[in-house]
Motif scaffolding. Structure first.
Motif, PDB file in Angstrom:
ATOM      1  N   UNK A  96      -8.937  -2.439   4.049  1.00 67.62           N
ATOM      2  CA  UNK A  96      -9.785  -1.532   3.260  1.00 67.62           C
ATOM      3  C   UNK A  96     -10.243  -0.364   4.131  1.00 67.62           C
ATOM      4  N   UNK A  97     -10.354   0.815   3.517  1.00 67.12           N
ATOM      5  CA  UNK A  97     -10.932   1.923   4.282  1.00 67.12           C
ATOM      6  C   UNK A  97     -12.443   1.995   4.034  1.00 67.12           C
ATOM      7  N   UNK A  98     -13.110   2.986   4.644  1.00 68.43           N
ATOM      8  CA  UNK A  98     -14.581   3.046   4.572  1.00 68.43           C
ATOM      9  C   UNK A  98     -15.076   3.274   3.142  1.00 68.43           C
ATOM     10  N   UNK A  99     -14.204   3.748   2.280  1.00 67.27           N
ATOM     11  CA  UNK A  99     -14.619   3.958   0.885  1.00 67.27           C
ATOM     12  C   UNK A  99     -14.243   2.793  -0.011  1.00 67.27           C
ATOM     13  N   UNK A 100     -13.670   1.772   0.575  1.00 67.97           N
ATOM     14  CA  UNK A 100     -13.321   0.591  -0.215  1.00 67.97           C
ATOM     15  C   UNK A 100     -11.918   0.648  -0.807  1.00 67.97           C
ATOM     16  N   UNK A 101     -11.161   1.721  -0.551  1.00 66.17           N
ATOM     17  CA  UNK A 101      -9.776   1.784  -1.055  1.00 66.17           C
ATOM     18  C   UNK A 101      -8.966   0.675  -0.398  1.00 66.17           C
ATOM     19  N   UNK A 102      -8.111   0.058  -1.196  1.00 64.78           N
ATOM     20  CA  UNK A 102      -7.292  -1.043  -0.671  1.00 64.78           C
ATOM     21  C   UNK A 102      -6.014  -0.429  -0.104  1.00 64.78           C
ATOM     22  N   UNK A 103      -5.850  -0.500   1.202  1.00 65.56           N
ATOM     23  CA  UNK A 103      -4.725   0.173   1.866  1.00 65.56           C
ATOM     24  C   UNK A 103      -3.494  -0.718   1.938  1.00 65.56           C
ATOM     25  N   UNK A 104      -3.703  -2.016   2.134  1.00 65.80           N
ATOM     26  CA  UNK A 104      -2.575  -2.928   2.273  1.00 65.80           C
ATOM     27  C   UNK A 104      -2.931  -4.276   1.653  1.00 65.80           C
ATOM     28  N   UNK A 105      -1.922  -4.906   1.051  1.00 66.09           N
ATOM     29  CA  UNK A 105      -2.080  -6.263   0.509  1.00 66.09           C
ATOM     30  C   UNK A 105      -0.789  -7.029   0.837  1.00 66.09           C
ATOM     31  N   UNK A 106      -0.642  -7.472   2.072  1.00 62.74           N
ATOM     32  CA  UNK A 106       0.655  -7.998   2.502  1.00 62.74           C
ATOM     33  C   UNK A 106       1.155  -9.197   1.700  1.00 62.74           C
ATOM     34  N   UNK A 107       0.268  -9.910   1.038  1.00 61.82           N
ATOM     35  CA  UNK A 107       0.743 -11.068   0.263  1.00 61.82           C
ATOM     36  C   UNK A 107       1.029 -10.717  -1.199  1.00 61.82           C
ATOM     37  N   UNK A 108       1.031  -9.420  -1.522  1.00 56.98           N
ATOM     38  CA  UNK A 108       1.296  -8.996  -2.905  1.00 56.98           C
ATOM     39  C   UNK A 108       2.425  -7.954  -2.880  1.00 56.98           C
ATOM     40  N   UNK A 109       3.499  -8.243  -3.590  1.00 56.82           N
ATOM     41  CA  UNK A 109       4.632  -7.319  -3.568  1.00 56.82           C
ATOM     42  C   UNK A 109       4.361  -6.079  -4.440  1.00 56.82           C
ATOM     43  N   UNK A 110       3.633  -6.281  -5.539  1.00 51.46           N
ATOM     44  CA  UNK A 110       3.446  -5.193  -6.506  1.00 51.46           C
ATOM     45  C   UNK A 110       2.368  -4.204  -6.020  1.00 51.46           C
ATOM     46  N   UNK A 111       2.709  -2.956  -5.698  1.00 49.86           N
ATOM     47  CA  UNK A 111       1.729  -2.005  -5.152  1.00 49.86           C
ATOM     48  C   UNK A 111       0.649  -1.620  -6.159  1.00 49.86           C
ATOM     49  N   UNK A 112       0.888  -1.877  -7.453  1.00 50.83           N
ATOM     50  CA  UNK A 112      -0.117  -1.493  -8.446  1.00 50.83           C
ATOM     51  C   UNK A 112      -1.409  -2.285  -8.288  1.00 50.83           C
ATOM     52  N   UNK A 113      -1.324  -3.477  -7.685  1.00 49.05           N
ATOM     53  CA  UNK A 113      -2.533  -4.281  -7.441  1.00 49.05           C
ATOM     54  C   UNK A 113      -3.488  -3.509  -6.541  1.00 49.05           C
TER      55      UNK A 113
END
Ligand code: FES
Ligand SMILES: [Fe+2]
Length: 410
Positions: A96-113
């Motif tokens: 997560x960045x300082x604004x709470x944006x989700x930058x990476x989710x390595x256990x999720x293939x679908x980037x829309x998550x």
């Protein structure tokens, strides 16, 4: 004396409580900025108003405040890695960045998550070597705090925090608005022959130019809270010794000139105090400050920053070498406020007297803040045009007929 319901209204600060909602309309001091000094350094877990947060400084130097619980499945971000523009949860690697944006989710293939989600993040303001966060509803933040001790470079300040367990925030704040105890509880530090029970050797940290233990209090409302003066007959005939303490709602007092003390609910049973010692012309002596507070010994104040009350020196009391048998302002204050029975003082049993006028006033003011927020108004001091940048305490002697406000230059 307060009714039970009023006391609960004042002391409970968790999410959804009346006071909790009012306090969240102010910028909340989170920690000394030195705790997150380094970009990509370790994060700092912080608890305020019964909620848990994590504070970190990203690779670009921006400070972020997020909920401590990762928005995936709740692992604590206090263990997170801070790297490459964000904080990474160790459990499944979400970042997560300082604004709470989700930058990476390595256990999720679908980037829309990633695009759909946002970690709870709060506006941050760093000033005077203190990290502030706005924990109130989005879009309601007032202008960030501005105080005289924020001026100039870091060398002019010493910022430190200590935790008092088993003390609700209100009784700790009340101690900061209770001038009468200074000449008694802190008599050793003031080199006072307190109640004739102590023989000062003249090396007290401050020398009080008075022996008057029953100050008269005068209180004036201000746009940010109030300022109160405690007036005592001075040793010098015909003079009054005045100590002036401004209170900036809801957390801050200025007990000595431009230095500031903020008392913050960690939860309803414990209080964090962030103290700023400010010297406009030099560098505060950290060792001397901690010694004066009685917090120079590791058994009293260790890396966990929790204040522990040392064994009372009864022989010194009996030998008239100490009034309290306790060394230092914060230790003496802690002994008084950490052992009031339950963590929340039962104010239905107290008997307030005229020297408690500022204590009574702050309760009234805080209850008014709650009412203001419940009516949908901006609480005291948060509206446009309220300037706290020149607020400062003062002390000194005034002659007969002289106004104490003159010590403030007003
Ligand atoms: S709980 Fe944090 S990534 Fe899964
Ligand atoms: Fe005190």
């Amino acid at each position: 004396m307060l009714q039970h319901e009023e006391n609960e209204r004042l002391c409970r600060t968790g999410p959804g409580t009346p006071m909790g909602e009012a306090l969240r309309r102010y910028w909340t001091p989170m920690c000394p900025a030195a705790d997150v000094a380094e970009p990509d350094g370790p994060p700092r877990a912080v608890q305020r108003l019964g909620e848990r947060f994590v504070v970190f400084r990203d690779s670009g130097g921006r400070v972020g405040v997020l909920d401590e619980a990762c928005c995936h499945r709740g692992a604590s971000l206090r263990f997170g890695r801070v790297e490459d523009g964000g904080i990474r949860c160790l459990y499944h690697g979400w970042k997560f960045d300082v604004e709470g944006c989700v930058l990476e989710t390595p256990n999720v293939a679908d980037p829309r998550v990633r695009e759909r989600l946002r970690a709870p993040a709060y506006p941050v303001h760093v000033a005077g070597d203190v990290v502030f966060a706005y924990l109130g509803p989005p879009g309601t933040a007032p202008a960030p705090p501005r105080y005289s001790w924020m001026d100039g470079p870091a060398e002019r300040r010493f910022v430190y925090e200590h935790v008092q367990e088993h003390s609700n925030w209100l009784q700790v704040l009340e101690g900061g608005l209770d001038s009468a105890h200074v000449g008694i509880l802190h008599g050793d530090e003031m080199a006072l022959a307190t109640l004739g029970l102590y023989d000062p050797d003249g090396i007290g940290a401050d020398r009080y130019p008075t022996t008057d233990l029953a100050p008269r209090l005068e209180i004036e409302a201000t746009p940010y809270g109030f300022v109160y003066a405690a007036l005592r007959d001075a040793i010098e005939p015909g003079k009054q010794y005045v100590r002036i303490t401004p209170y900036v709602a809801p957390y801050l007092t200025f007990p000595a000139m431009r230095s500031g003390v903020m008392r913050l609910p960690r939860d309803d049973d414990s209080t964090v105090t962030i103290s700023v010692s400010y010297d406009p012309d030099g560098t505060p002596d950290r060792e001397a400050i901690l010694r004066r507070q009685g917090m120079h010994l590791p058994e009293v104040y260790g890396p966990d920053r929790v204040l522990r009350i040392p064994e009372q020196d009864r022989p010194a009391m009996a030998a008239r070498k100490s009034f309290t048998g306790l060394d230092g302002f914060n230790v003496q204050d802690g002994a008084m406020t950490m052992f009031m029975g339950e963590a929340i003082l039962d104010r239905t049993k107290e008997h307030v007297v005229p020297t408690d006028a500022a204590v009574v006033r702050v309760r009234r003011l805080l209850l008014d803040l709650v009412d203001q927020v419940e009516r949908g108004e901006a609480p005291l001091g948060t509206g446009p045009g309220v300037d706290t940048s020149a607020v400062a305490g003062a002390s000194g002697l005034v002659g007969a007929g002289e106004r104490w406000q003159g010590l403030l230059g007003t």
